[in-house]
Write a protein that holds these residues in place. Structure first.
Motif, mmCIF file in Angstrom:
data_model
loop_
_atom_site.group_PDB
_atom_site.id
_atom_site.type_symbol
_atom_site.label_atom_id
_atom_site.label_comp_id
_atom_site.label_asym_id
_atom_site.label_seq_id
_atom_site.Cartn_x
_atom_site.Cartn_y
_atom_site.Cartn_z
ATOM 1 N N ASP A 39 2.250 2.385 -0.207
ATOM 2 C CA ASP A 39 2.187 0.991 -0.660
ATOM 3 C C ASP A 39 1.867 0.888 -2.155
ATOM 4 O O ASP A 39 1.708 -0.216 -2.687
ATOM 5 C CB ASP A 39 1.087 0.231 0.113
ATOM 6 C CG ASP A 39 1.455 0.046 1.576
ATOM 7 O OD1 ASP A 39 2.662 -0.006 1.877
ATOM 8 O OD2 ASP A 39 0.527 -0.038 2.403
ATOM 9 N N THR A 40 1.732 2.018 -2.793
ATOM 10 C CA THR A 40 1.296 2.040 -4.190
ATOM 11 C C THR A 40 2.481 1.798 -5.118
ATOM 12 O O THR A 40 3.527 2.440 -4.974
ATOM 13 C CB THR A 40 0.647 3.406 -4.513
ATOM 14 O OG1 THR A 40 -0.525 3.549 -3.708
ATOM 15 C CG2 THR A 40 0.274 3.520 -5.968
ATOM 16 N N SER A 41 2.289 0.886 -6.063
ATOM 17 C CA SER A 41 3.371 0.594 -7.006
ATOM 18 C C SER A 41 3.365 1.593 -8.156
ATOM 19 O O SER A 41 2.318 2.148 -8.529
ATOM 20 C CB SER A 41 3.197 -0.817 -7.567
ATOM 21 O OG SER A 41 2.040 -0.870 -8.372
ATOM 22 N N ASP A 99 -3.899 -1.075 -6.040
ATOM 23 C CA ASP A 99 -3.032 -2.257 -5.932
ATOM 24 C C ASP A 99 -3.738 -3.391 -5.200
ATOM 25 O O ASP A 99 -3.627 -4.548 -5.563
ATOM 26 C CB ASP A 99 -1.750 -1.902 -5.178
ATOM 27 C CG ASP A 99 -0.728 -1.273 -6.106
ATOM 28 O OD1 ASP A 99 -0.600 -1.755 -7.237
ATOM 29 O OD2 ASP A 99 -0.091 -0.301 -5.702
#
Ligand SMILES: NC(=O)c1ccc[n+]([C@@H]2O[C@H](COP(=O)([O-])OP(=O)(O)OC[C@H]3O[C@@H](n4cnc5c(N)ncnc54)[C@H](OP(=O)(O)O)[C@@H]3O)[C@@H](O)[C@H]2O)c1
Length: 247
Positions: free
Chosen positions: A106-108, A94
């Protein structure tokens, strides 16, 4: 003896390009798969300039129309395929920049989907399209370019260098690729086609911002070795430069 025909996806640069070079130097016709015509043509021309029988083939592994068109073209031009190296992959971090590192929290979902689209679904699409051509080879070989970062044994071992690289999209996609590899290997075990995963080790390429200590050509030698296993070689294994190792 007829020349072997080898297709390498993502062969316009990095480990794929060096794998194409090694297989070409071994006397094969190499089909340089690339999603960019300009980059693919340039890579094939560079190899041809060094005396290698190299031809560009347009393949974006996420665009299945290009995959099917490539299979139709290979059938028309060559009638079969002896070696398929599923090399194309993305890191899908990301954070911006090559080799960027994002915490799992925090990874989409979008970046995980992108990694799977290229690194897993792309491999399935290319393999499905090329299998009829590989079945016409007396000794078909499929190499799925995986990673230590796809190895659940290493990811769960605190003493492994892979343990601290907690990159969710890439690692999970390569673990899935390992399972995909085993699925095909088991189905095809009774025939001549060998299906293995192989890891080049940590190489300096655009994928990781050239942080790897090994030249791409050194990693490519592992991939080329897996692509040229003899009839007595293994199938359904995870190959490193030390040979088959635990998944
Ligand atoms: N470098 C390492 O340390 C390392 C370690 C373990 C495993 N690997 C694996 O080695 C393989 C090669 O990686 P690399 O390090 O050589 O990376 P790289 O230099 O970034 O090369 C990746 C290649 O894949 C192509 N690609 C990406 N998405 C594609 C798509 N949708 N369709 C077709 N081609 C696509 C890229 O094309 P563009 O030029 O158009 O982007 C490029 O040619 C990958 O499977 C990677 O996971 C690398």
């Amino acid at each position: 003896m007829t020349k072997k025909i080898a297709l390498i996806t993502g062969a316009n640069k990095g480990i794929g390009f060096e794998t194409a070079r090694l297989l070409g130097e071994a006397g094969m016709t190499v089909l340089v798969g690339a999603r960019s015509a300009a980059l693919g043509e340039r890579a094939a021309a560079a190899l041809a300039g060094d005396g290698i029988d190299a031809r560009f083939v347009h393949i974006d592994v996420t665009d299945h129309g290009t995959v099917d068109a490539a299979a139709a073209w290979i059938e028309k031009e060559h009638g079969r395929l002896d070696i398929l190296v599923n090399n194309a992959a993305i890191a899908a971090a990301d954070a911006s920049g090559p080799g960027a590192y994002t915490l799992p929290s925090d990874t989409s979902a979008a970046s995980v989907r992108a990694a799977f689209e290229t690194n897993v679904i792309g491999v399935v699409a290319v393999t499905a399209a090329m299998l009829p051509l590989l079945r016409r080879s007396p000794a078909g070989r499929i190499v799925n370019v995986s990673s230590e970062l796809g190895s659940l044994e290493r990811l769960s071992d605190p003493s492994s260098p892979a343990h601290r690289v907690n990159l969710l999209p890439y690692n999970a996609s390569k673990s899935a690729l390992n399972a995909v590899t085993l699925a095909y290997a088991k189905e095809l075990a009774d025939g001549p086609i060998k299906v293995n995963a192989a890891t080049p080790g940590h190489c300096a390429t655009d994928l990781n911002g050239h942080t790897g200590p090994r030249p791409a050509a050194v990693g490519a030698a592992v991939i080329a070795g897996a692509a040229t296993l003899g009839a007595d070689g293994p199938t359904g294994v995870f190959i490193t430069d030390a040979g088959p190792e635990p998944w």
